[in-house]
Design an enzyme around this catalytic site. Sequence first.
Site, PDB file in Angstrom:
ATOM      1  N   SER A 130     -15.041  -1.108   7.991  1.00  0.00           N
ATOM      2  CA  SER A 130     -13.919  -0.179   7.847  1.00  0.00           C
ATOM      3  C   SER A 130     -14.411   1.136   7.280  1.00  0.00           C
ATOM      4  O   SER A 130     -15.381   1.165   6.498  1.00  0.00           O
ATOM      5  CB  SER A 130     -12.904  -0.810   6.885  1.00  0.00           C
ATOM      6  OG  SER A 130     -11.963   0.145   6.471  1.00  0.00           O
ATOM      7  N   TYR A 154     -11.121  -4.816  -1.682  1.00  0.00           N
ATOM      8  CA  TYR A 154     -11.202  -4.965  -0.220  1.00  0.00           C
ATOM      9  C   TYR A 154     -12.408  -4.186   0.310  1.00  0.00           C
ATOM     10  O   TYR A 154     -13.241  -4.719   1.049  1.00  0.00           O
ATOM     11  CB  TYR A 154      -9.904  -4.461   0.432  1.00  0.00           C
ATOM     12  CG  TYR A 154     -10.019  -4.278   1.928  1.00  0.00           C
ATOM     13  CD1 TYR A 154     -10.183  -5.368   2.775  1.00  0.00           C
ATOM     14  CD2 TYR A 154      -9.993  -3.002   2.506  1.00  0.00           C
ATOM     15  CE1 TYR A 154     -10.310  -5.197   4.147  1.00  0.00           C
ATOM     16  CE2 TYR A 154     -10.107  -2.824   3.868  1.00  0.00           C
ATOM     17  CZ  TYR A 154     -10.270  -3.928   4.699  1.00  0.00           C
ATOM     18  OH  TYR A 154     -10.402  -3.750   6.050  1.00  0.00           O
ATOM     19  N   LYS A 158     -16.109  -5.466   2.067  1.00  0.00           N
ATOM     20  CA  LYS A 158     -16.671  -5.007   3.351  1.00  0.00           C
ATOM     21  C   LYS A 158     -18.087  -4.469   3.146  1.00  0.00           C
ATOM     22  O   LYS A 158     -19.002  -4.738   3.923  1.00  0.00           O
ATOM     23  CB  LYS A 158     -15.783  -3.917   3.964  1.00  0.00           C
ATOM     24  CG  LYS A 158     -14.444  -4.411   4.461  1.00  0.00           C
ATOM     25  CD  LYS A 158     -14.598  -5.235   5.729  1.00  0.00           C
ATOM     26  CE  LYS A 158     -13.292  -5.812   6.212  1.00  0.00           C
ATOM     27  NZ  LYS A 158     -13.450  -6.826   7.247  1.00  0.00           N
TER      28      LYS A 158
HETATM   29  P1  NAD Z   1      -5.095  -9.265  11.032  1.00  0.00           P
HETATM   30  O1  NAD Z   1      -4.684  -9.774   9.702  1.00  0.00           O
HETATM   31  O2  NAD Z   1      -4.041  -9.013  12.035  1.00  0.00           O
HETATM   32  O3  NAD Z   1      -6.172 -10.248  11.673  1.00  0.00           O
HETATM   33  C1  NAD Z   1      -7.048 -11.020  10.902  1.00  0.00           C
HETATM   34  C2  NAD Z   1      -6.965 -12.451  11.411  1.00  0.00           C
HETATM   35  O4  NAD Z   1      -7.840 -13.272  10.632  1.00  0.00           O
HETATM   36  C3  NAD Z   1      -5.561 -13.053  11.299  1.00  0.00           C
HETATM   37  O5  NAD Z   1      -5.198 -13.614  12.535  1.00  0.00           O
HETATM   38  C4  NAD Z   1      -5.703 -14.111  10.216  1.00  0.00           C
HETATM   39  O6  NAD Z   1      -4.832 -15.212  10.431  1.00  0.00           O
HETATM   40  C5  NAD Z   1      -7.163 -14.492  10.344  1.00  0.00           C
HETATM   41  N1  NAD Z   1      -7.761 -15.033   9.116  1.00  0.00           N
HETATM   42  C6  NAD Z   1      -7.624 -14.565   7.847  1.00  0.00           C
HETATM   43  N2  NAD Z   1      -8.327 -15.333   7.006  1.00  0.00           N
HETATM   44  C7  NAD Z   1      -8.930 -16.291   7.758  1.00  0.00           C
HETATM   45  C8  NAD Z   1      -9.772 -17.396   7.456  1.00  0.00           C
HETATM   46  N3  NAD Z   1     -10.149 -17.649   6.206  1.00  0.00           N
HETATM   47  N4  NAD Z   1     -10.205 -18.172   8.469  1.00  0.00           N
HETATM   48  C9  NAD Z   1      -9.820 -17.929   9.751  1.00  0.00           C
HETATM   49  N5  NAD Z   1      -9.007 -16.915  10.090  1.00  0.00           N
HETATM   50  C10 NAD Z   1      -8.569 -16.113   9.103  1.00  0.00           C
HETATM   51  O7  NAD Z   1      -5.965  -7.942  10.775  1.00  0.00           O
HETATM   52  P2  NAD Z   1      -6.522  -6.882  11.812  1.00  0.00           P
HETATM   53  O8  NAD Z   1      -5.835  -5.595  11.552  1.00  0.00           O
HETATM   54  O9  NAD Z   1      -6.540  -7.432  13.164  1.00  0.00           O
HETATM   55  O10 NAD Z   1      -8.004  -6.726  11.246  1.00  0.00           O
HETATM   56  C11 NAD Z   1      -9.102  -7.425  11.802  1.00  0.00           C
HETATM   57  C12 NAD Z   1     -10.362  -7.054  11.027  1.00  0.00           C
HETATM   58  O11 NAD Z   1     -10.564  -5.651  11.092  1.00  0.00           O
HETATM   59  C13 NAD Z   1     -10.308  -7.426   9.552  1.00  0.00           C
HETATM   60  O12 NAD Z   1     -11.576  -7.891   9.155  1.00  0.00           O
HETATM   61  C14 NAD Z   1     -10.012  -6.097   8.881  1.00  0.00           C
HETATM   62  O13 NAD Z   1     -10.501  -6.049   7.565  1.00  0.00           O
HETATM   63  C15 NAD Z   1     -10.729  -5.131   9.793  1.00  0.00           C
HETATM   64  N6  NAD Z   1     -10.173  -3.774   9.731  1.00  0.00           N
HETATM   65  C16 NAD Z   1      -8.842  -3.582   9.992  1.00  0.00           C
HETATM   66  C17 NAD Z   1      -8.298  -2.303   9.896  1.00  0.00           C
HETATM   67  C18 NAD Z   1      -6.826  -2.067  10.144  1.00  0.00           C
HETATM   68  O14 NAD Z   1      -6.313  -1.044   9.708  1.00  0.00           O
HETATM   69  N7  NAD Z   1      -6.117  -2.935  10.858  1.00  0.00           N
HETATM   70  C19 NAD Z   1      -9.117  -1.226   9.553  1.00  0.00           C
HETATM   71  C20 NAD Z   1     -10.466  -1.451   9.319  1.00  0.00           C
HETATM   72  C21 NAD Z   1     -10.979  -2.735   9.410  1.00  0.00           C
HETATM   73  N1  UFG Z   2       1.355   6.776   4.265  1.00  0.00           N
HETATM   74  C1  UFG Z   2       2.607   7.218   3.896  1.00  0.00           C
HETATM   75  N2  UFG Z   2       3.609   6.292   3.810  1.00  0.00           N
HETATM   76  C2  UFG Z   2       3.428   4.966   4.081  1.00  0.00           C
HETATM   77  C3  UFG Z   2       2.136   4.531   4.460  1.00  0.00           C
HETATM   78  C4  UFG Z   2       1.115   5.463   4.536  1.00  0.00           C
HETATM   79  O1  UFG Z   2       2.815   8.393   3.646  1.00  0.00           O
HETATM   80  O2  UFG Z   2       4.379   4.185   3.964  1.00  0.00           O
HETATM   81  C5  UFG Z   2       0.270   7.764   4.401  1.00  0.00           C
HETATM   82  C6  UFG Z   2      -0.917   7.498   3.505  1.00  0.00           C
HETATM   83  O3  UFG Z   2      -0.754   8.100   2.255  1.00  0.00           O
HETATM   84  C7  UFG Z   2      -2.062   8.102   4.335  1.00  0.00           C
HETATM   85  C8  UFG Z   2      -1.623   7.862   5.781  1.00  0.00           C
HETATM   86  O4  UFG Z   2      -0.228   7.668   5.729  1.00  0.00           O
HETATM   87  O5  UFG Z   2      -2.136   9.479   4.118  1.00  0.00           O
HETATM   88  C9  UFG Z   2      -2.264   6.643   6.407  1.00  0.00           C
HETATM   89  O6  UFG Z   2      -2.054   5.510   5.577  1.00  0.00           O
HETATM   90  P1  UFG Z   2      -2.369   4.022   6.059  1.00  0.00           P
HETATM   91  O7  UFG Z   2      -1.975   3.116   4.946  1.00  0.00           O
HETATM   92  O8  UFG Z   2      -1.788   3.809   7.395  1.00  0.00           O
HETATM   93  O9  UFG Z   2      -3.948   4.047   6.259  1.00  0.00           O
HETATM   94  P2  UFG Z   2      -5.105   4.280   5.185  1.00  0.00           P
HETATM   95  O10 UFG Z   2      -5.979   5.334   5.755  1.00  0.00           O
HETATM   96  O11 UFG Z   2      -4.603   4.492   3.832  1.00  0.00           O
HETATM   97  O12 UFG Z   2      -5.782   2.850   5.172  1.00  0.00           O
HETATM   98  C10 UFG Z   2      -6.450   2.351   6.305  1.00  0.00           C
HETATM   99  C11 UFG Z   2      -6.459   0.814   6.293  1.00  0.00           C
HETATM  100  C12 UFG Z   2      -7.195   0.334   5.101  1.00  0.00           C
HETATM  101  C13 UFG Z   2      -8.544   0.940   5.030  1.00  0.00           C
HETATM  102  C14 UFG Z   2      -8.450   2.443   5.118  1.00  0.00           C
HETATM  103  C15 UFG Z   2      -9.773   3.109   5.200  1.00  0.00           C
HETATM  104  O13 UFG Z   2      -5.162   0.327   6.255  1.00  0.00           O
HETATM  105  O14 UFG Z   2      -7.332  -1.067   5.200  1.00  0.00           O
HETATM  106  O15 UFG Z   2      -7.741   2.811   6.290  1.00  0.00           O
HETATM  107  O16 UFG Z   2     -10.445   2.650   6.330  1.00  0.00           O
HETATM  108  F1  UFG Z   2      -9.128   0.602   3.871  1.00  0.00           F
END
Ligand code: NAD
Ligand code: UFG
Length: 343
Positions: A130, A154, A158
């Site tokens: 991330s 978190y 990572k």
């Molecule tokens: P998500 O929660 O929708 O998907 C994660 C999946 O992993 C879920 O289906 C959950 O049931 C499963 N899971 C959790 N713990 C588990 C375990 N112990 N064993 C088996 N399965 C398990 O999240 P996502 O948004 O699809 O994110 C996927 C990956 O990408 C994550 O590693 C997350 O940290 C990373 N990531 C997500 C974002 C974002 O904003 N969505 C940004 C950067 C990185």
């Molecule tokens: N924001 C609002 N209101 C909300 C939610 C978000 O104003 O209800 C704003 C935040 O302050 C930020 C922007 O919208 O300026 C985006 O916020 P998000 O929460 O959608 O995304 P972030 O960039 O804060 O976080 C995301 C992932 C995290 C990760 C991070 C950095 O959700 O898991 O990117 O990679 F850690």
Amino acid sequence: MPQDKIKTILVTGGAGYIGSHMCVELLQAGHNVLVLDDLSNSSEKSLQAVERITQKSLSFILGDIRDSELLARVFAENKIDAVLHFAGLKAVGESVAEPIRYYDVNLNGTLKLIEAMTNADCKTLVFSSSATVYGIPETMPIEENTATGAINPYGRSKLMVEQALMDLHESDPSWRIALLRYFNPVGAHASGEIGEDPNDVPNNLMPFISQVAVGRREKLSVFGDDYDTPDGTGVRDYIHVVDLARGHLKALQYLDEAPTLGVFNLGTGNGYSVLEAIKAFEAASGKTIAYEVVDRRAGDAAVSFADPQKAQRELDWRAEYDLARMCEDVWRWQKKHPNGFSD
Ligand code: NAD
Ligand code: UFG
């Protein structure tokens, strides 16, 4: 790698938001897909939708990545060529409240997975990292060699996994590892059949906006309008989840060429403010998004956007979809499924 080489891919967390979109792209590219997910943050309905979209089937194993016996069995029973590792916990606030659970699932879970892969001599891994590993960076755009420094459990989980994987590759260069640092994944599959379905109140901007649009929430709280940005609200690099999934296909091709460890930003390189995202969503949905400006959220950076050139150069990948398309696809999913997969 020849594009048509068929592989068997284990997708951990494949029932989740990004994983389910990944499964669609893998099946459409002709690969065999095995999903391992404990459904702690997802529904098996997403996988049924993946099969409907692709008209292909995948195998689903219900289980936890920390279950070593299960992992050993999965690798013994299947000839797995590569692992795409999405399983993990991702809520920043929750990670502050429950750090040990986050380290257990994200770090310990990944170590268990690597152990099983090593025992099975499966050494190709794509890890979901991330942009959070950059903490609050001082320079924009963010390059892969921008200093890292996570600011919550978190992010640290990572970063620790990234470091463990770098050390692993150093000790055994026959591994093929891609560390993909996602910026802000949003959007949904164009079919409107899979998308982001937060369990609780959404933490992230786009699902919150779409729940306001569909009438599930009254108004959005905009976290601060006094940042040093053009309109004072936070700026982020939103990337369509389908573009993101396609980046993983490119990473698999890259890893097929030679053993290596590569670190890549997956972003568009464009930053949009919260107010711009609201306007784009209003245009896509025809709805007015009610909002009020509240205090800044602790730990938020003012601006975060990628320099995506390394992925363009080395993976031959670039994001194709713009913010308007991201909003249209979110809205199609939300309209069809106002309550997500529970509809
Ligand atoms: P998500 O929660 O929708 O998907 C994660 C999946 O992993 C879920 O289906 C959950 O049931 C499963 N899971 C959790 N713990 C588990 C375990 N112990 N064993 C088996 N399965 C398990 O999240 P996502 O948004 O699809 O994110 C996927 C990956 O990408 C994550 O590693 C997350 O940290 C990373 N990531 C997500 C974002 C974002 O904003 N969505 C940004 C950067 C990185
Ligand atoms: N924001 C609002 N209101 C909300 C939610 C978000 O104003 O209800 C704003 C935040 O302050 C930020 C922007 O919208 O300026 C985006 O916020 P998000 O929460 O959608 O995304 P972030 O960039 O804060 O976080 C995301 C992932 C995290 C990760 C991070 C950095 O959700 O898991 O990117 O990679 F850690």
